[in-house]
Every structure is written in C-alpha cells, then in structure tokens.
Design an enzyme around this catalytic site. Structure first.
Site, PDB file in Angstrom:
ATOM      1  N   HIS A 251       0.797  -1.237   0.000  1.00 55.91           N
ATOM      2  CA  HIS A 251       0.000   0.000   0.000  1.00 55.91           C
ATOM      3  C   HIS A 251       0.824   1.278   0.000  1.00 55.91           C
ATOM      4  CE1 HIS A 251       0.875  -0.348   4.309  1.00 55.91           C
ATOM      5  NE2 HIS A 251       0.702   0.963   4.345  1.00 55.91           N
TER       6      HIS A 251
HETATM    7  C1  UD1 Z   1      -2.097   5.406   5.584  1.00 57.37           C
HETATM    8  C2  UD1 Z   1      -0.842   5.950   6.271  1.00 57.37           C
HETATM    9  C3  UD1 Z   1       0.250   4.907   6.235  1.00 57.37           C
HETATM   10  C4  UD1 Z   1      -0.241   3.589   6.815  1.00 57.37           C
HETATM   11  C5  UD1 Z   1      -1.514   3.161   6.129  1.00 57.37           C
HETATM   12  C6  UD1 Z   1      -2.061   1.930   6.799  1.00 57.37           C
HETATM   13  C7  UD1 Z   1      -0.352   8.359   6.117  1.00 57.37           C
HETATM   14  C8  UD1 Z   1       0.442   9.389   5.407  1.00 57.37           C
HETATM   15  N1  UD1 Z   1      -0.329   7.132   5.579  1.00 57.37           N
HETATM   16  O1  UD1 Z   1      -1.772   5.153   4.222  1.00 57.37           O
HETATM   17  O2  UD1 Z   1       1.345   5.339   7.019  1.00 57.37           O
HETATM   18  O3  UD1 Z   1       0.746   2.608   6.647  1.00 57.37           O
HETATM   19  O4  UD1 Z   1      -2.484   4.212   6.230  1.00 57.37           O
HETATM   20  O5  UD1 Z   1      -2.936   1.229   5.990  1.00 57.37           O
HETATM   21  O6  UD1 Z   1      -0.995   8.647   7.092  1.00 57.37           O
HETATM   22  N2  UD1 Z   1      -9.030   4.579   0.886  1.00 57.37           N
HETATM   23  C9  UD1 Z   1     -10.264   3.964   0.766  1.00 57.37           C
HETATM   24  N3  UD1 Z   1     -10.921   3.633   1.914  1.00 57.37           N
HETATM   25  C10 UD1 Z   1     -10.440   3.879   3.148  1.00 57.37           C
HETATM   26  C11 UD1 Z   1      -9.194   4.505   3.249  1.00 57.37           C
HETATM   27  C12 UD1 Z   1      -8.501   4.855   2.108  1.00 57.37           C
HETATM   28  O7  UD1 Z   1     -10.742   3.724  -0.325  1.00 57.37           O
HETATM   29  O8  UD1 Z   1     -11.101   3.532   4.140  1.00 57.37           O
HETATM   30  C13 UD1 Z   1      -8.290   4.913  -0.357  1.00 57.37           C
HETATM   31  C14 UD1 Z   1      -8.544   6.323  -0.835  1.00 57.37           C
HETATM   32  O9  UD1 Z   1      -8.541   6.305  -2.220  1.00 57.37           O
HETATM   33  C15 UD1 Z   1      -7.329   7.078  -0.324  1.00 57.37           C
HETATM   34  C16 UD1 Z   1      -6.236   6.033  -0.392  1.00 57.37           C
HETATM   35  O10 UD1 Z   1      -6.886   4.802  -0.089  1.00 57.37           O
HETATM   36  O11 UD1 Z   1      -7.026   8.203  -1.102  1.00 57.37           O
HETATM   37  C17 UD1 Z   1      -5.097   6.274   0.574  1.00 57.37           C
HETATM   38  O12 UD1 Z   1      -5.564   6.399   1.914  1.00 57.37           O
HETATM   39  P1  UD1 Z   1      -4.722   7.243   2.997  1.00 57.37           P
HETATM   40  O13 UD1 Z   1      -5.338   7.118   4.339  1.00 57.37           O
HETATM   41  O14 UD1 Z   1      -4.481   8.620   2.500  1.00 57.37           O
HETATM   42  O15 UD1 Z   1      -3.313   6.555   2.967  1.00 57.37           O
HETATM   43  P2  UD1 Z   1      -2.913   5.030   3.133  1.00 57.37           P
HETATM   44  O16 UD1 Z   1      -2.238   4.599   1.888  1.00 57.37           O
HETATM   45  O17 UD1 Z   1      -4.063   4.238   3.628  1.00 57.37           O
HETATM   46  N1  UDP Z   2      -3.791  -6.304   8.526  1.00 59.49           N
HETATM   47  C1  UDP Z   2      -5.063  -6.871   8.646  1.00 59.49           C
HETATM   48  N2  UDP Z   2      -5.715  -7.257   7.500  1.00 59.49           N
HETATM   49  C2  UDP Z   2      -5.166  -7.143   6.269  1.00 59.49           C
HETATM   50  C3  UDP Z   2      -3.877  -6.555   6.152  1.00 59.49           C
HETATM   51  C4  UDP Z   2      -3.218  -6.143   7.306  1.00 59.49           C
HETATM   52  O1  UDP Z   2      -5.575  -7.017   9.748  1.00 59.49           O
HETATM   53  O2  UDP Z   2      -5.817  -7.508   5.285  1.00 59.49           O
HETATM   54  C5  UDP Z   2      -3.097  -5.850   9.737  1.00 59.49           C
HETATM   55  C6  UDP Z   2      -1.707  -6.406   9.949  1.00 59.49           C
HETATM   56  O3  UDP Z   2      -1.760  -7.624  10.661  1.00 59.49           O
HETATM   57  C7  UDP Z   2      -1.015  -5.303  10.751  1.00 59.49           C
HETATM   58  C8  UDP Z   2      -1.684  -4.047  10.252  1.00 59.49           C
HETATM   59  O4  UDP Z   2      -2.890  -4.456   9.598  1.00 59.49           O
HETATM   60  O5  UDP Z   2      -1.277  -5.414  12.137  1.00 59.49           O
HETATM   61  C9  UDP Z   2      -0.775  -3.352   9.274  1.00 59.49           C
HETATM   62  O6  UDP Z   2      -1.441  -2.331   8.644  1.00 59.49           O
HETATM   63  P1  UDP Z   2      -0.898  -1.646   7.339  1.00 59.49           P
HETATM   64  O7  UDP Z   2      -0.052  -2.591   6.585  1.00 59.49           O
HETATM   65  O8  UDP Z   2      -2.093  -1.094   6.670  1.00 59.49           O
HETATM   66  O9  UDP Z   2      -0.078  -0.412   7.906  1.00 59.49           O
HETATM   67  P2  UDP Z   2       1.439  -0.210   8.354  1.00 59.49           P
HETATM   68  O10 UDP Z   2       1.765  -1.228   9.390  1.00 59.49           O
HETATM   69  O11 UDP Z   2       2.281  -0.316   7.137  1.00 59.49           O
HETATM   70  O12 UDP Z   2       1.453   1.180   8.877  1.00 59.49           O
END
Ligand code: UD1
Ligand code: UDP
Length: 372
Positions: free
Chosen positions: A207
């Site tokens: 992601h």
């Molecule tokens: C965010 C965090 C990242 C973390 C990740 C965990 C920041 C800068 N990034 O990244 O550190 O590792 O969460 O998963 O805070 N979207 C949906 N539904 C949702 C949420 C997001 O469709 O419920 C889509 C939207 O198109 C959005 C994109 O995902 O623009 C990115 O979401 P965003 O929360 O901005 O960043 P993440 O990549 O999720």
């Molecule tokens: N995770 C989950 N379901 C999924 C993918 C990840 O429960 O389908 C959990 C995973 O076990 C971990 C957390 O989500 O605890 C990690 O989240 P993510 O990778 O989104 O964020 P990051 O750790 O990179 O900030």
C-alpha cells in the site's frame, strides 16, 4: 475538578486501531480514568476500520469523518476536528500512536492547546524524507512530551536528534501485545478452509505510495508475483489504495487471473494467514514485525525499513521493486531449511506487556499535570 484522570486517545487508520487496542482495553477497565477515544476517520471502509473495533473489543470511538485527501487537506481537517473535541473534553494527556497523518494532527492539536502528548512507537526512522510517515514521525517526536520507544535503535535515533533522556521511555513494542493476545484467537480462524488453501502460498500486502502510485514499480512487484504464482498460491488482501490504482492503470484484469486478490481481512484471519504462509511479500511496517513474531519469512518491497532488527536477524530482506530479487528471495525463504532457521529466531520486540508499562507512565504524567 473531576477526580478522574482524563485521557484522550487519537487514532485514524487500521494499524493505529490494532496497535492501540491492548491499551484501550486496559484503560476501559480502569475506574480512575475517564477516556475520550477519537478516530479521525482517515480510514473509513468497514474492512479498514469498524471490523477491528468489533473484533478487538474496543469501545466505539468518536468518528470525525475526515476521510481521504491530499496530505495537507487530510492533516488539516483532522487538526481542526480533533482540536474541537479536545477543547470540549479537556484531557490531562493525549495519546497518539505511529506515524500517520492522524498521529501528526493529534499531536499538533494537543500541544497547541498545552495538553501534554504521549507518542507511542516513537523514535523510528527510515531516513527517507520522501515518505510522509518519516516527516510525521520526526515532527511528532519533537513536539511530544513523553516518548514511548519500541527499540534500542529508536532510543539512539532520538538521542542523536538531541531529545532529552527525561522524555524517553524504552517500553518495547505495543504491537507485540496486540499480536500475541490475538494470535491465540486467530489460530481458530477458518480462513484456510474457507479459501480452500493449504500452507503452500505467499501472502502479500502492498500500500505504500512509492510502490502503488507508480505504475512501473507496481508492475515490477506484480510481475514477480505472477512468476511465483506458477509454483504456489499468491493470496493478496488488497488495500483500497492499491485496488484503485490497479483499476486506474488498467492492469487489474492482467493480474487477477493468477493472483488471488481478496478484500482486506480482519485481524484474526490475517494473523492466521501470516502464521500459515510459506513466505510474505509486503511493504507494511506492522506486517514485517508480525511475520518475525509468528516465525514466517518476510520479503519487503522497500529499500529502507524502520524495523532494522528484522533485517539484522535475516528474518526479513529488503528487495525494493526488483523483480528478480523478489522471485529469488521468496524461493529461498520458502524452503524447509529457511523455516527451520525461522523457528530458532527470537522476537526482539518485547514480552507483550508494553501496554501495562505505557499505562503506568501515562497515569503518572496525567496526575502530575492535574495536581501541578
Ligand atoms: C495510511 C498511512 C500509512 C499507513 C496506512 C495503513 C499516512 C500518510 N499514511 O496510508 O502510514 O501505513 O495508512 O494502511 O498517514 N481509501 C479507501 N478507503 C479507506 C481509506 C482509504 O478507499 O477507508 C483509499 C482512498 O482512495 C485514499 C487512499 O486509499 O485516497 C489512501 O488512503 P490514505 O489514508 O491517505 O493513505 P494510506 O495509503 O491508507
Ligand atoms: N492487517 C489486517 N488485514 C489485512 C492486512 C493487514 O488485519 O488484510 C493488519 C496487519 O496484521 C497489521 C496491520 O494491519 O497489524 C498493518 O497495517 P498496514 O499494513 O495497513 O499499515 P502499516 O503497518 O504499514 O502502517
């Protein structure tokens, strides 16, 4: 003045919710604390948000509906909305966790209201300032009053940046608490049966913006996975950001025939898959550690990691988006010999009692503030 200590906990994303859950459950049981639990709503899909509130048995937070947007819009809206909640509740201390935009907004809103801030998972650095998370971490660490640090390397990072010893509390990593507490339940998950798979599969999560917002990088990783799928299953619970980009780049169909794209999973099913897979390919921070804790080899599609202990121990390897390296490392690490090596590794991230240590220190800090 209320006799109870008032604590605000601020989260916004999937990993924030998972990591904070052991602490929130402890606070809920503590009658000396009045808790305000705020969720910015940076993540809002059921699979990234509510499912964890249900599974992890934590109270429903105040949901601020911030949603998606550019870095500035998301952080700014969260800042405005969190500030309003904090002004109403008047906590003795705020708690933020990790490195997301919601973490930054929570810390900034609190400190400007002169509310002491506790940062959980402080001191981590990837030394890559192109990552929004790196900026968030640096700023949050420098404006927080109490830093709960997960590793000795993270302690060193903070000291190198001139942060005083009195702010640094080396408590180990709270995600170990979440992982160990929930893996016992996860073992009973029926996900393998439901998906009709045995242990011969690679589990994938991607992601990070540098991987999934860039078509070439994304295709390099997916081409490697296509190759790997000739010999074993590839199970890919897909983050909405990645799904959106696969569709926008017009490449969803190309890969979906051989890679098993599924919706993001709940924590129990996901932990079960980590514990059962032959190797993991990920760019997640949390998953790198969970793989080590559950003794599954990990291949990380990044060039840096904040969790350097995993790579120092060779439980994890950084491969960037290099197709050939991904194929080679997955093959090597899926072997019986490598799994025997993983069985002998020891988790360097703590004993699963980090949330107790954190709560003790937060209570002391809140009492100091209250009766100062
Ligand atoms: C965010 C965090 C990242 C973390 C990740 C965990 C920041 C800068 N990034 O990244 O550190 O590792 O969460 O998963 O805070 N979207 C949906 N539904 C949702 C949420 C997001 O469709 O419920 C889509 C939207 O198109 C959005 C994109 O995902 O623009 C990115 O979401 P965003 O929360 O901005 O960043 P993440 O990549 O999720
Ligand atoms: N995770 C989950 N379901 C999924 C993918 C990840 O429960 O389908 C959990 C995973 O076990 C971990 C957390 O989500 O605890 C990690 O989240 P993510 O990778 O989104 O964020 P990051 O750790 O990179 O900030």
């Amino acid at each position: 003045m209320s006799e109870k200590i008032k604590i605000s906990i601020i989260v916004g994303t999937r990993p924030n919710l998972i990591k904070v859950s052991p602490l929130v459950r402890k606070i809920k049981e503590d009658e000396s604390i009045d808790m305000q639990f705020i969720n910015t709503g940076q993540h809002y899909d059921y699979e990234l948000d509510e499912i964890f509130i249900k599974e992890l048995n934590i109270p429903k937070p105040v949901f601020l509906n911030v949603g998606s947007g550019t870095q500035g819009k998301q952080t700014g809206e969260a800042l405005i909305k969190i500030e309003k909640e904090l002004i109403e509740f008047k906590p003795d201390v705020s708690v933020v966790i990790g490195d997301t935009n919601s973490t930054l907004a929570g810390a900034l809103a609190s400190t400007k209201l002169h509310i002491p801030v506790a940062h959980i998972e402080a001191g981590l650095r990837s030394f890559d300032r192109k990552m929004p998370e790196e900026i968030n971490r640096i700023v949050v660490d420098h404006i927080s009053d109490i830093l709960f640090v997960p590793t000795e390397n993270a302690v060193k990072n903070l000291k190198n940046e001139g942060i005083g010893d009195e702010k640094i509390f080396f408590v180990h990593d709270i995600s170990v608490d979440a992982c160990l507490q929930n893996y016992e339940i996860a073992k009973k998950s029926e996900i393998l049966k439901k998906m009709n798979i045995n242990n011969n599969f690679v589990l994938v999560t991607l992601h990070r913006q540098e991987n999934v917002d860039n078509k070439e990088n994304l295709c390099n990783i997916l081409d490697a996975l296509l190759e790997i799928s000739k010999g074993k299953g590839v199970v890919f619970p897909i983050h909405p950001r990645t799904l959106k980009n696969l569709k926008a780049f017009g490449i969803f169909e190309k890969y979906s025939e051989n890679l098993r794209f599924i919706k993001p999973l709940g924590y129990f099913d996901f932990l079960k898959l980590i514990g059962s897979s032959s190797c993991i390919v990920t760019d997640s921070g949390g998953v790198q550690k969970e793989a080590l804790i559950l003794k599954t080899p990990c291949v990380t599609a990044r060039t840096t990691t904040e969790w350097t202990e995993t790579t120092d121990m060779n439980a994890n390897v950084l491969v960037g988006t290099d197709k050939e390296k991904i194929i080679e490392e997955v093959s090597r690490r899926s072997s019986k010999e490598f799994h025997e090596f993983m069985e002998k590794t020891e988790n360097p991230y703590g004993d699963g009692k980090t949330s107790e240590r954190i709560l003790r220190n937060i209570k002391n800090m809140a009492l100091l503030k209250k009766y100062r």
